[in-house]
Motif scaffolding. Sequence first.
Motif, mmCIF file in Angstrom:
data_model
loop_
_atom_site.group_PDB
_atom_site.id
_atom_site.type_symbol
_atom_site.label_atom_id
_atom_site.label_comp_id
_atom_site.label_asym_id
_atom_site.label_seq_id
_atom_site.Cartn_x
_atom_site.Cartn_y
_atom_site.Cartn_z
ATOM 1 N N ARG A 52 -37.131 -95.854 56.152
ATOM 2 C CA ARG A 52 -37.574 -94.594 55.572
ATOM 3 C C ARG A 52 -36.409 -93.837 54.993
ATOM 4 O O ARG A 52 -35.328 -93.790 55.580
ATOM 5 C CB ARG A 52 -38.270 -93.728 56.626
ATOM 6 N N LEU A 55 -39.369 -88.953 53.011
ATOM 7 C CA LEU A 55 -40.793 -89.288 52.908
ATOM 8 C C LEU A 55 -41.003 -90.653 52.247
ATOM 9 O O LEU A 55 -42.104 -91.194 52.294
ATOM 10 C CB LEU A 55 -41.528 -88.213 52.097
ATOM 11 N N LEU A 57 -40.442 -94.792 51.405
ATOM 12 C CA LEU A 57 -40.160 -96.070 52.035
ATOM 13 C C LEU A 57 -39.359 -96.923 51.063
ATOM 14 O O LEU A 57 -39.630 -96.929 49.856
ATOM 15 C CB LEU A 57 -41.455 -96.801 52.399
ATOM 16 N N ASP A 71 -45.983 -93.202 48.506
ATOM 17 C CA ASP A 71 -47.327 -92.937 49.029
ATOM 18 C C ASP A 71 -47.629 -93.826 50.235
ATOM 19 O O ASP A 71 -48.708 -94.399 50.346
ATOM 20 C CB ASP A 71 -48.378 -93.105 47.937
ATOM 21 N N SER A 72 -46.625 -93.954 51.107
ATOM 22 C CA SER A 72 -46.783 -94.672 52.380
ATOM 23 C C SER A 72 -47.160 -96.140 52.205
ATOM 24 O O SER A 72 -47.910 -96.696 53.003
ATOM 25 C CB SER A 72 -47.819 -93.967 53.267
ATOM 26 N N GLN A 337 -42.615 -97.040 60.191
ATOM 27 C CA GLN A 337 -43.801 -96.189 60.201
ATOM 28 C C GLN A 337 -43.615 -95.094 59.166
ATOM 29 O O GLN A 337 -42.615 -94.369 59.177
ATOM 30 C CB GLN A 337 -44.024 -95.567 61.579
ATOM 31 N N ALA A 338 -44.571 -95.000 58.239
ATOM 32 C CA ALA A 338 -44.518 -93.974 57.205
ATOM 33 C C ALA A 338 -44.770 -92.596 57.815
ATOM 34 O O ALA A 338 -45.221 -92.464 58.955
ATOM 35 C CB ALA A 338 -45.554 -94.269 56.122
ATOM 36 N N ASN A 340 -47.027 -90.521 57.338
ATOM 37 C CA ASN A 340 -48.427 -90.274 57.686
ATOM 38 C C ASN A 340 -48.911 -91.150 58.833
ATOM 39 O O ASN A 340 -50.101 -91.150 59.158
ATOM 40 C CB ASN A 340 -49.318 -90.453 56.464
ATOM 41 N N VAL A 342 -48.849 -94.544 58.986
ATOM 42 C CA VAL A 342 -49.185 -95.908 58.603
ATOM 43 C C VAL A 342 -48.010 -96.839 58.908
ATOM 44 O O VAL A 342 -46.847 -96.523 58.626
ATOM 45 C CB VAL A 342 -49.546 -95.982 57.108
ATOM 46 N N ALA A 353 -49.169 -102.867 54.275
ATOM 47 C CA ALA A 353 -49.484 -101.735 55.132
ATOM 48 C C ALA A 353 -50.621 -102.144 56.056
ATOM 49 O O ALA A 353 -51.638 -102.683 55.618
ATOM 50 C CB ALA A 353 -49.890 -100.527 54.280
#
Length: 357
Positions: A52, A55, A57, A71-72, A337-338, A340, A342, A353
């Motif tokens: 990460r 925010l 990835l 966007d994760s 782990q994102a 959010n 995920v 994902a």
Amino acid sequence: MCSCKKYLQLALGALFVLLQGVPQAGAYVDVLDLPARASPLALSSPLLGVARAGLRLVTVGQRGHILYSDDSGKHWQQAAVPVSADLSAVNFPSARQGWAVGNDGVVLHSSDAGATWHKQLDGRQIGALLVEHYGALARAEPGNPQWPLLAIEGQRLVEQGADKPLLDVWFANDNLGYVVGVFNLILRTEDGGQTWTPFQDRTDNPQGFHLNAIASTGDGLYIAGEQGLLLKWDDTRQRFVAVPTPYQGSFFGVLGKPGEVLAYGLRGNVWRSTDGGLSWIPLDSGLHISITAGIVDASGRYRLFTQGGQMLLSQGSGADMRLVREPVPLPVAGAVQAVNGVLVVVGNRGVQALPEE
């Protein structure tokens, strides 16, 4: 004697050259000088590390591929990378500053959260660094026998060329960091990678075992290596000291929380310490396949992943690990782990994902 597989690879390589034709042959360009090509297949090509960056990835892998997602893990963009060497690991100590390492001793740096990268170091320079550093120490301390030996090791690396794989990278902040690799290869920077100092003399690894991973557990910095090698940074002695373990197989990673450390590796082995590495107990993973990646999730639970795609999840402390599912049919090389929640894993079939639990 060459194996049948090697003969087949050579034959196929020769056939490929013939099919390409002489007029199409071009001058050889070293992968350290050849920028990674933009490819729609990069997302499904082998990827070995993921991290990460705030925010965002960021994942790294074969042929210098680096991709990032805002966007994760739903959508990915390919980064601009100045090399096409295979990359093995990536680390971001802050949202914008990150480092990636890989084959041929390459060290890359990004200051824009992984969108663009530049090369700070490669294997063509590492041997010379050792010769210069340990040669200077040998002149300053002529009675110390270890300095000439380490300088000779540096000269050997110079003569061997650039093939010096770096296997992992870890930064405490935007300035202080380490890269580790094969045959006790370890370098430290205190200025964000502008200069690097060889650290072979600061590790208790006289047999020169590979250094597979480096990670902080919250109250300790550990290096995991082959043949049961586990090292821990000793701030007083300013060196990585050997941590005795009852396991003689390779460790592929270390993770933990303050007061607890897990070391994992070959054949489903997981070892736990609650006294800073002074003693270790084996955990029953129920598996006989290598554990190749692990994270501490947002809930403080350990998640360990195998080369077969299984995931182990801790129940409470790390003492109780249970196989909860087989999330994806691919060997997992890295996980994150994102923001959010995920889970995103990478491996030899790219990135995926995982469905939310």
